[in-house]
Design an enzyme around this catalytic site. Structure first.
Site, PDB file in Angstrom:
ATOM      1  N   LYS A  26     -56.331  19.083   8.747  1.00  0.00           N
ATOM      2  CA  LYS A  26     -56.692  18.640   7.402  1.00  0.00           C
ATOM      3  C   LYS A  26     -56.990  19.834   6.505  1.00  0.00           C
ATOM      4  O   LYS A  26     -56.492  19.934   5.382  1.00  0.00           O
ATOM      5  CB  LYS A  26     -57.896  17.701   7.490  1.00  0.00           C
ATOM      6  CG  LYS A  26     -58.099  16.876   6.260  1.00  0.00           C
ATOM      7  CD  LYS A  26     -59.195  15.832   6.466  1.00  0.00           C
ATOM      8  CE  LYS A  26     -58.740  14.728   7.396  1.00  0.00           C
ATOM      9  NZ  LYS A  26     -59.770  13.748   7.709  1.00  0.00           N
ATOM     10  N   ARG A  96     -65.672  15.692   6.001  1.00  0.00           N
ATOM     11  CA  ARG A  96     -64.718  15.080   6.936  1.00  0.00           C
ATOM     12  C   ARG A  96     -64.457  16.008   8.100  1.00  0.00           C
ATOM     13  O   ARG A  96     -64.445  17.219   7.951  1.00  0.00           O
ATOM     14  CB  ARG A  96     -63.370  14.856   6.237  1.00  0.00           C
ATOM     15  CG  ARG A  96     -63.378  13.829   5.142  1.00  0.00           C
ATOM     16  CD  ARG A  96     -61.960  13.721   4.569  1.00  0.00           C
ATOM     17  NE  ARG A  96     -61.730  12.449   3.942  1.00  0.00           N
ATOM     18  CZ  ARG A  96     -61.832  12.229   2.639  1.00  0.00           C
ATOM     19  NH1 ARG A  96     -62.180  13.218   1.825  1.00  0.00           N
ATOM     20  NH2 ARG A  96     -61.601  11.043   2.147  1.00  0.00           N
ATOM     21  N   GLY A 105     -61.627   8.762  16.964  1.00  0.00           N
ATOM     22  CA  GLY A 105     -62.737   8.759  17.916  1.00  0.00           C
ATOM     23  C   GLY A 105     -63.853   9.683  17.487  1.00  0.00           C
ATOM     24  O   GLY A 105     -64.983   9.554  17.914  1.00  0.00           O
ATOM     25  N   MET A 107     -66.307  11.555  14.404  1.00  0.00           N
ATOM     26  CA  MET A 107     -66.843  11.186  13.109  1.00  0.00           C
ATOM     27  C   MET A 107     -65.787  11.477  12.067  1.00  0.00           C
ATOM     28  O   MET A 107     -65.181  12.537  12.072  1.00  0.00           O
ATOM     29  CB  MET A 107     -68.089  12.000  12.775  1.00  0.00           C
ATOM     30  CG  MET A 107     -68.803  11.403  11.588  1.00  0.00           C
ATOM     31  SD  MET A 107     -69.646  12.605  10.572  1.00  0.00           S
ATOM     32  CE  MET A 107     -68.434  12.841   9.289  1.00  0.00           C
ATOM     33  N   ARG A 352     -50.361  15.187   5.885  1.00  0.00           N
ATOM     34  CA  ARG A 352     -50.106  15.608   7.270  1.00  0.00           C
ATOM     35  C   ARG A 352     -48.780  15.006   7.682  1.00  0.00           C
ATOM     36  O   ARG A 352     -48.297  14.058   7.058  1.00  0.00           O
ATOM     37  CB  ARG A 352     -51.226  15.148   8.197  1.00  0.00           C
ATOM     38  CG  ARG A 352     -51.383  13.644   8.197  1.00  0.00           C
ATOM     39  CD  ARG A 352     -52.504  13.209   9.104  1.00  0.00           C
ATOM     40  NE  ARG A 352     -52.845  11.813   8.792  1.00  0.00           N
ATOM     41  CZ  ARG A 352     -53.817  11.149   9.353  1.00  0.00           C
ATOM     42  NH1 ARG A 352     -54.586  11.732  10.229  1.00  0.00           N
ATOM     43  NH2 ARG A 352     -54.061   9.893   9.045  1.00  0.00           N
ATOM     44  N   HIS A 468     -56.083   0.838  11.683  1.00  0.00           N
ATOM     45  CA  HIS A 468     -56.235   1.569  12.953  1.00  0.00           C
ATOM     46  C   HIS A 468     -55.253   1.039  14.002  1.00  0.00           C
ATOM     47  O   HIS A 468     -54.525   1.789  14.647  1.00  0.00           O
ATOM     48  CB  HIS A 468     -57.682   1.402  13.437  1.00  0.00           C
ATOM     49  CG  HIS A 468     -57.961   2.106  14.728  1.00  0.00           C
ATOM     50  ND1 HIS A 468     -57.883   1.463  15.933  1.00  0.00           N
ATOM     51  CD2 HIS A 468     -58.281   3.396  14.981  1.00  0.00           C
ATOM     52  CE1 HIS A 468     -58.173   2.331  16.896  1.00  0.00           C
ATOM     53  NE2 HIS A 468     -58.422   3.510  16.339  1.00  0.00           N
ATOM     54  N   SER A 777     -28.314  18.626  46.352  1.00  0.00           N
ATOM     55  CA  SER A 777     -29.019  17.816  45.368  1.00  0.00           C
ATOM     56  C   SER A 777     -30.488  17.833  45.753  1.00  0.00           C
ATOM     57  O   SER A 777     -30.847  17.419  46.862  1.00  0.00           O
ATOM     58  CB  SER A 777     -28.472  16.389  45.353  1.00  0.00           C
ATOM     59  OG  SER A 777     -29.167  15.647  44.394  1.00  0.00           O
ATOM     60  N   CYS A 844     -31.934  14.770  42.128  1.00  0.00           N
ATOM     61  CA  CYS A 844     -31.859  13.310  42.046  1.00  0.00           C
ATOM     62  C   CYS A 844     -33.194  12.638  42.324  1.00  0.00           C
ATOM     63  O   CYS A 844     -33.270  11.426  42.408  1.00  0.00           O
ATOM     64  CB  CYS A 844     -30.764  12.769  42.956  1.00  0.00           C
ATOM     65  SG  CYS A 844     -31.062  13.119  44.693  1.00  0.00           S
ATOM     66  N   TYR A 864     -26.556  19.719  37.100  1.00  0.00           N
ATOM     67  CA  TYR A 864     -26.765  18.387  36.529  1.00  0.00           C
ATOM     68  C   TYR A 864     -28.103  17.815  36.978  1.00  0.00           C
ATOM     69  O   TYR A 864     -28.706  18.295  37.945  1.00  0.00           O
ATOM     70  CB  TYR A 864     -25.624  17.430  36.931  1.00  0.00           C
ATOM     71  CG  TYR A 864     -25.592  17.096  38.399  1.00  0.00           C
ATOM     72  CD1 TYR A 864     -26.362  16.044  38.899  1.00  0.00           C
ATOM     73  CD2 TYR A 864     -24.823  17.840  39.287  1.00  0.00           C
ATOM     74  CE1 TYR A 864     -26.359  15.744  40.257  1.00  0.00           C
ATOM     75  CE2 TYR A 864     -24.822  17.545  40.642  1.00  0.00           C
ATOM     76  CZ  TYR A 864     -25.598  16.498  41.126  1.00  0.00           C
ATOM     77  OH  TYR A 864     -25.604  16.209  42.449  1.00  0.00           O
TER      78      TYR A 864
HETATM   79  C1  PEP Z   1     -35.870  12.207  46.920  1.00  0.00           C
HETATM   80  O1  PEP Z   1     -36.496  12.292  47.975  1.00  0.00           O
HETATM   81  O2  PEP Z   1     -36.123  12.870  45.911  1.00  0.00           O
HETATM   82  C2  PEP Z   1     -34.747  11.251  46.835  1.00  0.00           C
HETATM   83  C3  PEP Z   1     -34.038  11.160  45.733  1.00  0.00           C
HETATM   84  O3  PEP Z   1     -34.584  10.421  47.886  1.00  0.00           O
HETATM   85  P1  PEP Z   1     -35.451   9.101  48.117  1.00  0.00           P
HETATM   86  O4  PEP Z   1     -36.279   8.868  46.918  1.00  0.00           O
HETATM   87  O5  PEP Z   1     -34.471   8.028  48.375  1.00  0.00           O
HETATM   88  O6  PEP Z   1     -36.229   9.477  49.333  1.00  0.00           O
END
Ligand code: PEP
Ligand code: MG
Length: 890
Positions: A26, A96, A105, A107, A352, A468, A777, A844, A864
Site C-alpha cells: 500500500k 492503515r 486478518g 488490523m 494494487r 470479503h 523414467s 512419471c 519430458y
Molecule cells: C512412481 O513410483 O513414481 C510411479 C510413477 O509408479 P507408481 O506410482 O505406480 O508406483
C-alpha cells in the site's frame, strides 16, 4: 541515523513502487501514485523495518521514531493547511496496515483519527456541517473501539440499530447531527464500560494506539493462519500508513468506492466497480448498503435502478476513467483502486495489482499481450500454472434437471456441490474427513478463512462483488455466490432457508459461481474445453517450452482426455490398473494365487487377450505417439482376495478348494507390501508374466499397424529395478518375445526397453543400468517414499505437522524435495548420460504435473514430464515458464 518514516504527497515523496519490501504494497503504491501526479492525500509510511524492530525489542520502537512521526505530520500540515489536534482547523488522519503482500486478518483501517469533544465541535463549525462532524466521530469511536481497544463491534452496531429503530429510520444517513451526537455519548459509555477506561482524547495518544494496533495485529492468530496458508514469512513485517483524511461522507457531492481497471471475474476490458454516495471507506466492502455501479453499461446489465457514477457525477467519472487508463499503462497490469470523492474532487487512496479469477487472469494476460502492453512471454509468466486447474473444473451440465433455490451475485466461477455447513470450524472438520462442503454465512470475515479454504464453495447472504467473501473466494479459486438475499440463517436451530427450501447442516446444495445460481441437491457437472484465451496462451506456451508433455493413462477415456488436452504421448501406462474391473480382477487374482507355473500360464492365457485389446486401443488413440507401457507392478495387498466371496470366486476360477486358496493368500501376505514382491521382482521370479505382457504389446502393435494405423512407438518399461541385471533379464524376455511374434506374423514392431528409476540405488548405479535401458523414467513417488523412508500410504497422518514445523514445507509427495530426492535425480541423469548420451529421460511420478517440480525437471534437463490427463495443460504452461525463467537466468 536510520530512516524509519517515508513521506508521500504533492510536496515530497520519498518512496516508489519498487520499495514494496520496505513500505509494504500500500505504502509503495501510494508513493508511486503521488510521484506520477495522481491526486493522493499527503501522508507517510512507517516502514516494515519498524515492525521487525518492534518484535526484536520487546514491542518497543526505535528511539528516533517519535520525532520522525512528528516531522512527517508537520509536512502534512504544511501541505493541507490543516493542523493536527487543533479544534479550529483540524487535520484528521487515517491509519492503515500494509504488508508486502495483501494480508487479510490484520488490523485494517482506522479513519477520522484525531477527533475528541473539542475537535468535533471545531470540525462542525469549520465545515458548517454538524451531521458530518458527529458522523465522523461516531465512526472513529466505532473503528478505534473495535480494532484498537478490542470492544465487540456488535455493541456499537446494536446501539446504532436501536437508535434507527427508535426514530423509525432505515438508513444511517437519515440520522441527524443531534441524533449522532447522542449516539456518540452512548458509544463513549460503551467503551468505558467495556474497557474500564475513558476513550482517549489526546490525538497523539490515539495515533500511537492505532500504530501499535497495526504492529500488534501482525502476530494475531488470523494473520498467522493466513501467512501459513499463503507461505508468507513472519519476518516480512507490516508497514503502517498514516494519511490525511478526505471525506466521502460530507454530502451528496461526496462518495467513496472501489474499482477494477478490468472486470476481475471475466477479465473483460471494461471499467468495473462500485461506489456509495455520502459514505466512508469501509461502507462499500462491509456490504451494509447496496453499492451502485460505476458505469451505465454495468448498471443496465445488473439491473440496478440507482444511477451509476458515470450518470450521476459525469465529470468526476471522466477524471476517474483517465486515472484508470493511466494506471494500467503505468503498471501494465489490472489494478484494484480505492478512491474517495470529497465535494466533487477525486482522491486516490490505493492501487494494487487486482485479485482475479483464473479465467480473468488468462483473458487479461492474452489481451494485454495482443494490445501490446506486455510481451507474450510476460503473459505466459503472469499466469499461476496451478490456477489453470480451476478452469478445468466442472461447470454445470446444462441438460441436467435442477431445482433453482435462489440467485445471488456470481462472485467466483466454477460449479461445486457439497453439504451445507454454517461455521468455518465445521467446514474444516468435515473437509478433513474427506467430505465436500459448502460454507453458508451471512457474510464472511477474516475469521472464516480456514473454513473458506476447506470448503468447495461459499454462499453468503450479504455483500457485493468486492465483499470479503467474493475477493477471498476468487483468490482461493473456490466457487462463490454472494449477496444472495433470500438466504436466511438460523444458527441456533442449525437451519438455513434458501429461497423456498428449509435446509439443515448436511443437506446437499450446488452453487454455480459463474451465474450466481444456487440449486437443491447435487447437480451433475461437465468438464470444460480449452478454447478462447486459454487456447491462445497454451499455444504461446508450446512455442517456448522445451520439455515434452505426456500423460499417465491406461484407460481409453484417460488417453482420449490426455490427447484433447495436448499430451504428446503416454509416459506411463500402469498395466496393473487395467485389472481393477470386476470382470478382470478374478483372472488377475487367479494368476497371482497360482502355486505353479502351469497354473499361472492358464491364468495368463486368460489375461493375454484382455491386455492385447487394451494396448491396441491405446495405440489407436495415440496414433503413432510414443506409448510407455510398464510391466506389471502390483503391490500385492491391492490384489489379494480378502472376503470369503472373493476367495470363493478365485478358487472356482482356478479349480482349487477354498481352503487351498486361503492358505495361498495367507502365504502371499506381506508385512511391507510396498517393499515386497512387486515391480520387476515379479517378472524376475515369474518370467512368464513378463513374456505374456510383451506378447500382448507386440500382437496389439501388429494388429493396429495392420489396420493401417500409424506405426506404433512402444516403449516397454521395467518397474522398480535396482540393478542393471534386473533390467537385462527383463529385456532378454522382451527381446525373445519380439522375435517370436515377428516370426509368427512377419511384421516387425519398433520398440524400446527402458526402466523406471524409482529407488535410490538405481540413481546411484544409473550408469550401469543405462547400458541395459534405452530410457529412464523417474518414478518420484517411490523414489520419494524410499529416499525419505516415508510410506506413501501413511504419510498423510503426520505430514501436515511436518509442514507446520518447516521440516518439509511442502508435501514432498506433491512437490519434489529438491535437496534430497532432487539430488538423486541429478545423479541418475548424469550417470545415465555418461553411459548413453542420447538416453531419453522423463518423469512419471505425481510431480510431473506440479509446476515447481516441472521447473526442476527443466533445470536438470529431462526430455519430458508425464502427468495425469487433467494436469496436461498445467504442465504445458509450467514447462514454458520454466524455459523462460532459465533462459532469463532468474
Ligand atoms: C512412481 O513410483 O513414481 C510411479 C510413477 O509408479 P507408481 O506410482 O505406480 O508406483
Ligand atoms: Mg512406482
Amino acid at each position: 541515523m536510520k530512516k524509519w518514516v517515508y513521506s508521500f504527497g504533492d510536496g515530497i515523496t520519498e518512496g516508489n513502487a519498487g520499495m514494496r519490501d520496505l513500505l509494504g504494497g500500500k505504502g509503495a503504491n501510494l508513493a508511486e501514485m503521488s510521484s506520477i501526479g495522481l491526486p493522493v492525500p499527503p501522508g507517510f509510511t512507517i516502514s516494515t523495518e519498524v515492525c521487525t524492530y518492534y518484535y526484536d525489542n520487546e514491542r518497543k520502537y526505535p528511539s528516533s521514531l517519535e520525532d520522525d512521526v512528528r516531522l512527517a505530520i508537520s509536512r502534512i500540515e504544511k501541505e493541507t493547511g490543516l493542523s493536527f489536534a487543533d479544534p479550529e482547523n483540524p487535520l484528521l488522519l487515517s491509519v492503515r496496515s500494509g504488508a508486502r503482500a495483501s494480508m487479510p486478518g490484520m488490523m485494517d483501517t482506522v479513519l477520522n483519527l484525531g477527533l475528541n469533544p473539542d475537535v468535533v465541535a471545531g470540525l462542525a463549525r469549520s465545515t458548517g456541517d454538524k451531521r458530518f462532524a458527529w458522523d465522523s466521530y461516531r465512526r472513529f469511536i466505532q473503528m478505534f473501539g473495535d480494532v484498537v481497544l478490542e470492544v465487540d463491534h456488535g455493541l456499537f452496531e446494536d446501539a446504532l440499530e436501536n437508535m434507527k429503530d427508535a426514530r423509525g429510520f432505515i438508513d444511517d444517513v437519515d440520522l441527524s447531527g443531534d441524533d449522532l451526537e447522542e449516539l456518540v455519548g452512548e458509544y463513549l459509555a460503551i467503551v468505558e464500560q467495556e474497557t474500564g477506561a475513558a476513550f482517549p482524547t489526546d490525538p497523539m495518544d490515539q495515533l500511537w494506539g492505532a500504530i501499535s494496533a497495526v504492529f500488534g495485529s501482525w502476530m494475531n492468530s488470523r494473520a498467522i493462519t493466513y501467512r501459513r496458508l499463503n507461505n508468507i514469512p513472519a519476518e516480512w513485517g507490516t508497514a503502517v500508513n498514516v494519511q490525511s483524511m478526505v471525506f466521502g461522507n460530507m454530502g451528496d457531492d461526496c462518495a467513496t468506492g472501489v474499482a477494477f481497471t478490468r472486470n476481475p471475474s471475466t477479465g473483460e476490458n471494461v471499467f468495473y466497480g462500485e461506489f456509495l454516495v455520502n459514505a466512508q471507506g469501509e461502507d462499500v466492502v462491509a456490504g451494509i448498503r447496496t453499492p451502485r455501479n460505476l458505469t451505465k453499461a454495468e448498471r443496465l446489465e445488473s439491473g440496478n435502478d440507482q444511477l451509476s457514477m458515470e450518470e450521476q457525477m459525469p465529470e468526476v467519472y471522466t477524471h476517474l476513467a483517465e486515472v484508470r487508463s493511466l494506471l494500467e499503462t503505468h503498471y501494465k497490469d489490472m489494478q484494484d483502486l480505492e478512491f474517495t470523492i470529497q465535494k466533487g474532487k477525486l482522491y486516490m487512496l490505493q492501487t494494487r495489482s487486482g485479485k482475479r479469477t483464473a479465467q480473468a487472469a488468462l483473458r487479461m494476460a492474452v489481451e494485454m499481450a495482443e494490445e501490446g502492453l506486455i510481451s507474450r512471454e510476460e503473459a505466459i509468466m503472469r499466469i499461476d500454472a496451478n490456477s489453470l486447474d480451476q478452469l478445468l473444473h466442472p461447470t454445470l451440465d446444462q441438460e441436467a434437471e435442477k431445482t433453482l433455490l435462489t440467485r445471488g451475485l456470481p462472485a467466483s466461477p466454477g460449479a461445486s456441490s457439497g453439504e451445507v455447513v454454517l461455521t468455518a470450524d465445521r467446514a474444516e472438520e468435515l473437509a478433513a474427513a474427506g467430505r465436500n462442503v459448502i460454507l453458508v454465512r451471512l457474510e464472511t470475515s477474516p475469521e472464516d478463512i480456514h473454513g473458506m479454504h476447506a470448503a468447495t464453495g461459499i454462499l453468503t447472504a450479504r455483500g457485493g462483488m468486492t465483499s470479503h467473501a467474493a475477493v477471498v473466494a476468487r483468490g482461493m479459486g473456490r466457487s462463490c455466490v454472494c449477496g444472495a438475499s433470500e438466504v436466511r440463517i438460523d444458527s441456533n436451530e442449525g437451519t438455513v432457508y434458501i429461497g423456498p427450501a428449509e435446509l439443515k447442516e448436511g443437506d446437499l446444495i450446488t452453487l454455480d459461481g459463474g451465474t450466481g445460481e444456487v440449486f437443491q441437491g447435487e447437480v451433475p457437472t461437465i468438464m470444460p474445453e480449452l478454447s478462447g484465451a486459454f487456447g491462445t496462451l497454451i499455444t504461446w506456451a508450446d512455442e517456448v517450452r522445451r520439455l515434452g508433455i505426456r500423460a499417465n493413462a491406461e484407460t481409453p477415456m484417460d488417453a482420449r482426455t490426455a490427447r484433447e488436452f495436448g499430451a504428446e504421448g503416454i509416459g506411463l501406462s500402469r498395466t496393473e490398473h487395467m485389472f481393477f474391473d470386476a470382470d478382470r480382477i478374478v483372472a488377475m487374482r487367479e494368476m497371482i494365487m497360482a502355486t505353479d507355473t502351469e497354473g499361472r500360464k492358464i491364468a495368463l492365457a486368460k489375461l493375454l487377450p484382455m491386455q492385447r485389446d487394451d494396448f491396441a486401443e491405446l495405440f489407436r488413440i495415440m496414433a503413432g505417439l510414443p506409448v510407455t507401457i510398464r510391466l506389471l507392478d502390483p503391490p500385492l495387498h491391492e490384489f489379494l482376495p480378502h472376503s470369503n466371496d472373493e476367495l470363493e470366486e478365485v478358487a472356482k476360477a482356478a479349480g482349487v478348494s477354498i481352503r487351498m486358496a486361503r492358505e495361498r493368500a495367507i502365504k502371499l501376505n506381506e508385512t511391507n507390501p510396498m517393499l515386497g514382491h512387486r515391480g520387476c521382482r515379479l517378472a524376475i521370479t515369474y518370467p512368464e508374466i513378463c513374456a505374456m505382457q510383451a506378447r500382448a504389446i507386440f500382437e496389439a502393435a501388429n494388429l493396429v499397424q495392420k489396420e493401417g494405423g500409424q506405426p506404433v512407438m512402444a516403449e516397454i518399461m521395467v518397474p522398480l529395478a535396482a540393478t542393471a541385471r534386473e533390467v537385462e533379464l527383463c529385456r532378454q524376455i522382451i527381446d525373445r518375445t519380439a522375435q517370436s511374434v515377428e516370426k509368427e506374423t512377419g511384421v516387425s514392431v519398433e520398440y524400446m526397453v527402458g526402466t523406471m528409476i524409482e529407488l535410490p540405488r538405481s540413481c546411484l548405479v544409473a550408469d550401469e543400468i543405462a547400458s541395459e535401458a534405452a530410457f529412464f523414467s523417474f518414478g518420484t513417488n517411490d523414489l520419494t517414499q524410499t529416499a525419505l523412508g516415508i510410506s506413501r500410504d501413511d504419510a498423510g497422518q503426520f505430514l501436515r505437522e511436518y509442514a507446520e514445523a518447516d521440516i518439509y514445507p511442502t508435501d514432498p509427495f506433491i512437490s519434489i524435495d529438491k535437496e534430497g530426492v532432487g539430488a538423486l535425480v541429478r545423479i541418475g541423469v548424469e550417470k545415465g548420460k555418461a553411459t548413453r548420451p542420447d538416453i531419453k529421460l522423463g518423469i512419471c511420478g505425481e510431480h510431473g504435473g506440479d509446476p515447481a517440480s516441472i521447473d526442476f525437471c527443466e533445470e536438470v534437463g529431462l526430455d519430458y514430464v508425464s502427468c495425469s490427463p487433467y494436469r496436461v495443460p498445467v504442465a504445458r504452461l509450467a514447462a514454458a515458464q520454466a524455459a523462460i525463467r532459465i533462459k532469463s537466468g532468474a
